[in-house]
Write an enzyme that holds these catalytic residues in place. Sequence first.
Site, PDB file in Angstrom:
ATOM      1  N   ASP A  19       0.872  -1.159   0.000  1.00 59.02           N
ATOM      2  CA  ASP A  19       0.000   0.000   0.000  1.00 59.02           C
ATOM      3  C   ASP A  19       0.919   1.222   0.000  1.00 59.02           C
ATOM      4  O   ASP A  19       2.106   1.133   0.329  1.00 59.02           O
ATOM      5  CB  ASP A  19      -0.945  -0.005   1.213  1.00 59.02           C
ATOM      6  CG  ASP A  19      -2.139   0.921   0.964  1.00 59.02           C
ATOM      7  OD1 ASP A  19      -3.161   0.762   1.645  1.00 59.02           O
ATOM      8  OD2 ASP A  19      -2.042   1.783   0.070  1.00 59.02           O
TER       9      ASP A  19
HETATM   10  C1  GLC Z   1      -4.102   4.569  -0.422  1.00 65.66           C
HETATM   11  C2  GLC Z   1      -5.034   3.401  -0.188  1.00 65.66           C
HETATM   12  C3  GLC Z   1      -5.043   2.417  -1.330  1.00 65.66           C
HETATM   13  C4  GLC Z   1      -4.839   3.175  -2.628  1.00 65.66           C
HETATM   14  C5  GLC Z   1      -3.417   3.709  -2.618  1.00 65.66           C
HETATM   15  C6  GLC Z   1      -3.128   4.596  -3.832  1.00 65.66           C
HETATM   16  O1  GLC Z   1      -3.507   4.972   0.746  1.00 65.66           O
HETATM   17  O2  GLC Z   1      -4.919   2.693   1.032  1.00 65.66           O
HETATM   18  O3  GLC Z   1      -6.310   1.741  -1.306  1.00 65.66           O
HETATM   19  O4  GLC Z   1      -5.023   2.304  -3.737  1.00 65.66           O
HETATM   20  O5  GLC Z   1      -3.112   4.415  -1.419  1.00 65.66           O
HETATM   21  O6  GLC Z   1      -3.892   5.761  -3.749  1.00 65.66           O
END
Ligand code: GLC
Length: 670
Positions: free
Chosen positions: A219
């Site tokens: 993430d």
């Molecule tokens: C965010 C989210 C994830 C998302 C990623 C890119 O913090 O947790 O679901 O796809 O970062 O934005």
Amino acid sequence: MKYDVNQLTLEEKIALLTGINEWQTSSANGKLPQIFVSDGPNGLQMFDENGVRKSATAMPALSLLAQTWDKELAYLDGETIANDAAEKGADILLAPGVNIKRTPLNGRNFEYFSEDPYLSGVLAREFIKGVQSRGIGTSLKHFCGNNREKGRRVQSSEIDERALNEIYYRPFEIALEAKPWTVMCAYNPVNGVYASENKKLLKGVLRDKFGFDGLIVSDWASVQSSYKALKATIDLIMPYNEDTLPNVKAALEKGYITMEEIDACVTNVLKLIEKVQNANKQINYTKKERHENAVKIAKAGITLLKNEENILPLKDGGNYLVVGDLSKKPIGGLGSAYVQTDYEQKTVTELLQEKLPNAQVGYDKGACACADWAGANRVKLEYAKRCYVEAYGKDAVVVFVSGDTEGESFDRSHIKLKREYEELIENLLKYNKNLIIVVNSASAIDMSDWIDDVKAVVYEGFSGEGTNEALSSILVGETNPSGKLAESFPYDLDDTFTGDYAGDGFVEWYNDSIFVGYRYYERAGIDVLFPFGYGLSYSKFAYSNLKIEQTDKTDFTVSYDITNTSDVDGAEVSQVYVKDVFSMVVRPEQELKGFEKTFLKAGETKTVSVKLDFRSFAYYSTALDRWHAENGVFEIRIGASSQDIRLVGKVNIELEDDEQQSQAFVYYNN
Ligand code: GLC
């Protein structure tokens, strides 16, 4: 394979293991094509070079899709978003999220499907198939135990093995059947180790147990130590992480990580690049058709919760008032799942007037112009009086309300409506009893203070750019509502297992274990306002003629008839629950193991068929370290909701020990 890891220098290899910015991978000094990833579950969220969001089709949130209980619409949803992705140059859609709705406070529940792992997994699987059918990859997220936003980057989710396998891993395990190109790890630690460094989770479970052979992406900014993440088999650290190169080079020199481990991650990135290169990106819907798909899904997911005296559908020639600016511009969820649409919705007032040409349809902002109310300058009395005067004597007043703000990085602080909306309902009731409440929220709402006093409640959810068209179509009866809740609605936050407790900042102990959602309320004997799987229709449906055919030791075909006994065409979501009648371990009262949505013309009868297999009966045995189905009697319950069981049958499971072994997904050759 077209791209060879040995073509790359060490620096190029390590550069490939992190992004070059928020959304793109490295070209390895021009040797490789770059991959472009983009959110999100409710539509494409993409930014231009100036960081401005590009417009895309704002689909209903996945929480609303879940309320359709429709596998084909899940596929259509994914396919539609993939059209936008293909058109705007994204290669991978960072969706779907399948985290379980353990608490209704979770700020990102709008992005997720359900409190039930089976419903979540099946719909996510179909969504992934839809996206990937257009040559766009997906990212099944967030693995795992990310069930609230508060403390998500530090607080460890302490979850026992049964709950992990039966509840929190399960939606991922089912969705993996669609072979998502990537899986995204969660921010939080699981049992004390960050998900991004948790080798048991990522390699032991995801890769070795479940057989996932794609790429694991972190993430965003969830990686604490790059080399530890790579050793845990994270292949791609996003976004660009300036520590990755020095951290991995130093770890390599110290022998903390081997070249083989690095090459294994690089190889997975190269495989993904190849997959993207070979993908046949196809656009099969025009912009207009994508919008129509959004409306179609919204119509099928918006859920009718109360309809006293059949006040709905509204009649042509009636005298109605629409109250609240949410009837003009409905809200959605905030954060990475937000979608910028350029579609200008007509207001509900305009749409109702169009659909009911002989009716009188008025509009009033409502006495709780939220900004005024919340601010120092409380709304002037005459605004309030004007609204009540308008409402007085109308055949019905359609009031638009919402709960606490929902979005990423924060949780809701309560599960009631915003205070000004509760006051609005309270005051309007003094002038008109025929209130129809439209709830523009995407998580369970405590309606106990007012639900008995209003005539109807429509749970609008976050339904995207087609909200007003879909809702108006339901209000006038053009569309027969067929949505059903994918999460229980408790009477009060204190009736939930966690209440307002959100961990101590370092640890949250999941001591509800497998008893999440209806599993908890049924075991604890706690009544809920609306149960899991509940939803009303303008039609009535009768269930009959249950038949259960055993096709193998633990394989059964369950069939039953549903009759639309009304004079209105409609659709019914029937649910199949299984209960282990005599279990040697603690088990939920019942668990969802099948469902179908059946469209029936007025008076029509159809036979529905659902297949059950070993996993429909098994629990995860921590003693045997595998799924285990006890021999004995199981009830097969066919319900219109989890609390409205219409038909019950019984089956007997008799497995020899060796059959137990062969039937179970034996993980470790024991
Ligand atoms: C965010 C989210 C994830 C998302 C990623 C890119 O913090 O947790 O679901 O796809 O970062 O934005």
